[in-house]
Structure formats: structure tokens, C-alpha cells
Design an enzyme around this catalytic site. Sequence first.
Site, PDB file in Angstrom:
ATOM      1  N   GLU A 252      -0.991   0.334  25.820  1.00 60.77           N
ATOM      2  CA  GLU A 252      -2.372   0.615  25.487  1.00 60.77           C
ATOM      3  C   GLU A 252      -3.182  -0.752  25.262  1.00 60.77           C
ATOM      4  O   GLU A 252      -4.201  -1.084  25.654  1.00 60.77           O
ATOM      5  CB  GLU A 252      -2.627   1.654  24.454  1.00 60.77           C
ATOM      6  CG  GLU A 252      -3.985   1.906  24.198  1.00 60.77           C
ATOM      7  CD  GLU A 252      -4.097   2.878  23.137  1.00 60.77           C
ATOM      8  OE1 GLU A 252      -3.419   3.667  22.861  1.00 60.77           O
ATOM      9  OE2 GLU A 252      -5.318   2.858  22.387  1.00 60.77           O
TER      10      GLU A 252
ATOM     11  N   CYS B 283      -1.151  15.981  21.835  1.00 61.81           N
ATOM     12  CA  CYS B 283      -2.596  15.978  21.625  1.00 61.81           C
ATOM     13  C   CYS B 283      -3.162  16.298  22.924  1.00 61.81           C
ATOM     14  O   CYS B 283      -2.376  16.273  23.709  1.00 61.81           O
ATOM     15  CB  CYS B 283      -2.991  14.597  21.256  1.00 61.81           C
ATOM     16  SG  CYS B 283      -2.392  13.225  22.550  1.00 61.81           S
TER      17      CYS B 283
END
Length: 302
Positions: free
Chosen positions: A138, A24
Amino acid sequence: MTLKESWFNTIKKTIKLAKNAGFCYGVKRAVDTTKKIKQDNPLKTISVLGELIHNSHVTNELENLGINTLSTLPEKGNGICIIRSHGESDDTFNEIQSKGFEIVDLTCLDVKKVQQKAVELVCNGYFVIILGKYDHPEVSAIYTNAKNQSNDANNVFVAQNLEALKGIEPRIKKAAKVGIVLQTTQTKEFLIEVVNYLSQLCKILKVQNTICPSTTLRQEEAKKLGKESDLMVVVGSKKSANTTHLAQILESITDTIHIEHQDELKNFEDKIKKAQHIGVTAGASTPDSIINKVINKLENIN
Ligand code: SF4
């Protein structure tokens, strides 16, 4: 062989790769910038806190370029410490700086947005629910930053599944306002399931859909390809949250195998030979070189 069987066997097999498979933009930026930093600073020590991305091939490649992967911070820092796309909490940033490292922050901007939304919600008096994987870096950073801004540490909660929320139903009912953010790689299906449940319990529910655009696109394309395929091959690390979600989504649509490396295809030769239309997709941390090797191997098996 019946007439019908022989007709099927003459149909050409297809192997189709999803358009948005592989790196990505956040991961590409992290990998490219890290290599460039080493190139521009050949004499400096360059380290990354944690694996830059969840892919051992990339980690090995970086190590061969002289870029260290730190599992923990040393007593005394030296050179540049890179923050990967998953991000870190403000506490960790301060700790890295206090050790004497120079910091280069490659946190993906979409991850920064989730951190900010969670802090905003908690500062505005919401009980904040983070939908994400326990122990994922995260999620840990989003949680720590939000918790540090709250008067009450119990106002922030991480839920990996609906059962976790059912386990705190009295707390949810007691909260005046409930806010939701999501780890960037979660699924829309999980969000819908949670919103359906919470909307029956909460007086005020604020939903911040923080699934990143790249993840949404990848999942939607994978679903479309899955519907056209009798076998889907998902390529990427089993540690990668977004790759695992892709495999889970596809398992509910068609026969799916999740592999990290082309050599694992030998375990599924029967399925691959029988399949007429094979779709291939890959997680956000899977390099193109691995995807190409998987496709070559699939072609050879057929
Ligand atoms: S998956 Fe989304 S949030 Fe995570 S690094 Fe990639 S683009 Fe950024």
C-alpha cells in the site's frame, strides 16, 4: 489456599470477542468479488498480483478454487489480473495492461483516497511525508504515484518511525510546506507523536489523517476491551500491518499474545489458565473461521 484465593477462583471466567474483529469492508469486498469473478468466468485464467490478503488460509482457499497468486508479472498476460485492496501504482497498472491482462481493480476506496491526497499535496508544492511501513505494497503505491507527480523525487519521504524523521530534520526545516498522509492501518498514537515533533520544525504543516474508519474503530474497541481484560489474544498474520499494530497497542495496556493459528495457544496455556477475563480481537485479514477456532480452543483450555 487462602480465603481470598478461593474467592477469586469461583469468579466465572469470561472470553469476550471484540465487535469489529476480522474482515474489514475492503478485505471482504476483495475476497467475495474475487471468488465471484472465478465463478462467473470458470474458463478464464484468474490471477491476483500478490497475496489477495495477508492470510495463508485464504490464499490456499483461493488457489484451490483455481485462482493464481502472482509474485511477479509474467512476460505475457492471460485472462484477468485482480488488483488487491492495497492498491498498485499507476506504473504497475500500465505494466499489467501492456502484458495483455484484463484488469479488475479491487483497491479499497480508503486506500485510493490516500493515494489522491498524497498526489494533491505534492502537486501543491508540499514536501510529503507518508507515515507507513517500508516495503508495504500500500505504501509503495502511494509513494510511487506521489513521486511521479513531483518535479523533485526528494519531495516524498516514507517514515516508519519518528527516528526516520529525525534523520532528515534539515530537509524538513528547509521545506516551505510539509504535508502528512498515513497508511490506512497506522495508529493515532504514531500520528500524534509525529505532529508534536513536526509542529516545532515546520512553518506550514498540513495533516491528512488517512487512517481508515475501520482501523480506527477496531483499534478503539481493542483498547476498551484490553482495559477490561487481563489477557488479550490478537489473531492474524504477523505480516499484516493492522494486526501487528493491534498487538502493539494492546501490549501497552495488558498482557497480550499475538497468534496466527489456534494451535499456537498451547504455548501460552499457563497464561490462559491464570487469566480471568480474556479478550479476543483480530486483524482485518483474519477470517471468521480462524477466530471461531481460537475461541473454541480457549474455552477448552479453560
Ligand atoms: S483496512 Fe481500511 S483501507 Fe485497508 S482494506 Fe480495510 S477498510 Fe480498506
